[in-house]
Design an enzyme around this catalytic site. Structure first.
Site, mmCIF file in Angstrom:
data_model
loop_
_atom_site.group_PDB
_atom_site.id
_atom_site.type_symbol
_atom_site.label_atom_id
_atom_site.label_comp_id
_atom_site.label_asym_id
_atom_site.label_seq_id
_atom_site.Cartn_x
_atom_site.Cartn_y
_atom_site.Cartn_z
ATOM 1 N NE ARG A 102 -6.519 -0.476 39.265
ATOM 2 C CZ ARG A 102 -5.910 0.283 40.141
ATOM 3 N NH1 ARG A 102 -5.036 -0.251 40.978
ATOM 4 N NH2 ARG A 102 -6.129 1.550 40.227
ATOM 5 C CG ASP A 300 -4.430 6.812 34.496
ATOM 6 O OD1 ASP A 300 -5.040 7.314 35.458
ATOM 7 O OD2 ASP A 300 -4.195 5.594 34.387
HETATM 8 O O1 MRU Z 1 -8.671 2.367 35.445
HETATM 9 P P1 MRU Z 1 -7.486 2.252 36.365
HETATM 10 O O2 MRU Z 1 -7.805 1.602 37.676
HETATM 11 O O3 MRU Z 1 -6.272 1.683 35.696
HETATM 12 O O4 MRU Z 1 -7.143 3.778 36.675
HETATM 13 C C1 MRU Z 1 -6.115 4.069 37.531
HETATM 14 C C2 MRU Z 1 -6.060 5.514 37.875
HETATM 15 O O5 MRU Z 1 -6.736 6.347 37.339
HETATM 16 C C3 MRU Z 1 -5.049 5.871 38.885
HETATM 17 O O6 MRU Z 1 -5.493 6.984 39.616
HETATM 18 C C4 MRU Z 1 -3.739 6.201 38.221
HETATM 19 O O7 MRU Z 1 -3.269 5.223 37.389
HETATM 20 C C5 MRU Z 1 -2.823 6.596 39.304
HETATM 21 S S1 MRU Z 1 -1.167 6.062 39.308
HETATM 22 C C6 MRU Z 1 -1.174 4.629 40.243
#
Ligand code: MRU
Length: 413
Positions: A102, A300
């Protein structure tokens, strides 16, 4: 051969154990990315791959035989370090959907490797173009908010297109897809490393104003090495600052419901960075008390006007920061910037299984246990991301520099 290339060759073949394939790949890729020998040696001396039990890791890599793709299965951290072997495109799509991997940049890299696995399956099982096409759709649908997913699939599509479409045999496509996936991973690592160097002066300047007292940083979710291929986005400047001996303390938001704060805390502990885990609602109080110097989060997807989608709860941190005049920074590599969307209202917000809210998981007597937190009569909603309006963002830390929302679109053109 140039003298610096000779030294580089020696270093690559010298000090690392042969089991450290990701490390060698990293060095080789720096080389392939046209860094000079000297620049690569600089990277070598200052790089910060994840160190687990004395071994350095990326979050995703292929073994030498390329029969599968390895990922760190993040569902088990910080309690267990599990490496998952992913052999098929459908397993890669599931790993993205179910958050074994993720974080926006890593989701992109994983999707790119997913296309490699699809091409490999197609070549081995004599499957045709339609299988590859279905694989693109399967991966694209895995998670909607992080634009890095679409960006990486577009890269793969462009690369495979170059093989001559229908005329190219699947083995050629397979080779091209692997090269593209590895390039995407290499570039992500390089971009994140550069974000660290670009963001470092911010921390240095803040430290100089605090006359020796630790700089207080608050972060939300995990925007660390685990959310990328290495280094992280929001954490990259922190890792650089730690290397430079800048005194620091990090407030780590728990980040319910998936507790990505556990991942950030795990990384901070591994890097020896002073940190404290806080509940998601503590940030406002800490800012009112002057206990936060700056907030740094990841992203994201950032729309053309600078509106930023990040983990649910980011917006509330930005509001509290604005009200308390605490600088609020978003760190992102360029593939997270989506110039096709004029504002954040157009960013799709993922809604996940309500069970992620209703249940929680933790360690009890060395066993991972899942417990229900709410009574059976209460439904839950699980919005995974929110949008922070550009007006609340002090600056965007990118590999190309730090920009205000107004400067961003032109700077990343
Ligand atoms: O749901 P996730 O864990 O994939 O969300 C990740 C985030 O929101 C992060 O803050 C984002 O991708 C930051 S860049 C590593």
């Amino acid at each position: 051969m140039r003298w610096e290339d000779l030294i580089f060759e020696r270093l690559v073949s010298g000090p690392f154990p042969s089991t450290c394939a990701p490390r060698k790949l990293f060095l080789y890729s720096n080389y392939k990315l046209n860094l000079s020998g000297i620049e690569s040696i600089f990277f070598l001396m200052h790089s910060s791959c994840m160190l687990v039990d004395g071994k350095q890791y990326r979050t995703i890599w292929t073994p030498a035989h390329k029969k599968w793709v390895n990922v760190i299965d993040q569902r088990f951290l910080p309690f267990r370090f599990v490496i998952e072997k992913i052999r098929t495109v459908s397993r890669m799509a599931a790993a993205i959907r179910e958050m074994h991997v993720r974080g926006a940049p890593l989701i992109g890299a994983a999707a790119a490797y997913g296309i490699y696995l699809a091409a490999r399956e197609a070549a081995q099982k004599s499957r045709g173009e339609d299988f590859l096409e279905r694989s693109f759709s399967l991966l694209a649908a895995a998670r909607p908010t992080a634009v890095n997913l679409k960006w990486a699939l577009d890269m793969q599509r462009a690369a495979l297109g170059k093989t001559g479409d229908m005329a190219a045999d699947m083995k050629t496509k397979c080779r091209m897809a692997l090269e593209t996936a590895e390039l995407i991973a290499d570039q992500d690592e390089k971009r994140c490393r550069e974000i660290g160097l670009v963001g470092l002066p911010l921390l240095r300047e803040t430290a100089s104003r605090r006359s020796g007292r630790p700089v207080q940083i608050l972060t939300h979710c995990n925007a660390g090495a685990l959310g990328c291929v290495d280094h992280g986005t929001a954490t990259a400047p922190l890792y650089e600052a730690a290397r430079q001996g800048i005194p620091m303390h990090v407030w780590v938001d728990e980040t319910r419901p998936r507790s990505q704060g556990r991942l950030t805390a795990w990384e901070m502990a591994a890097q020896g960075i002073d940190h404290t885990v806080i509940t998601d609602n503590s940030g406002g109080l800490l800012m009112q008390r002057g206990q936060v110097d700056l907030v740094i989060v990841g992203a994201d997807r950032v729309a053309a006007n600078g509106d930023t989608a990040n983990k649910i709860g980011t917006y509330l941190k930005a509001l509290a920061a604005y009200d308390n005049r605490v600088p609020f920074y978003v760190a992102l590599p360029t593939p997270t910037f989506d110039r096709t969307l004029t504002d954040g209202g157009q960013i799709p917000i993922e809604e996940r299984d309500p069970d992620e809210v209703l249940y929680s998981e933790g360690l009890e007597k060395r066993r991972l246990r899942r417990v229900r937190l709410f009574g059976p009569g209460s439904p839950a909603a699980n919005h995974a991301f929110d949008i922070t309006p550009a007006r609340l963002v002090t600056g965007f830390i990118t590999e190309k520099g730090i920009f205000t929302p107004g400067e961003l679109a032109k700077a990343l053109a």
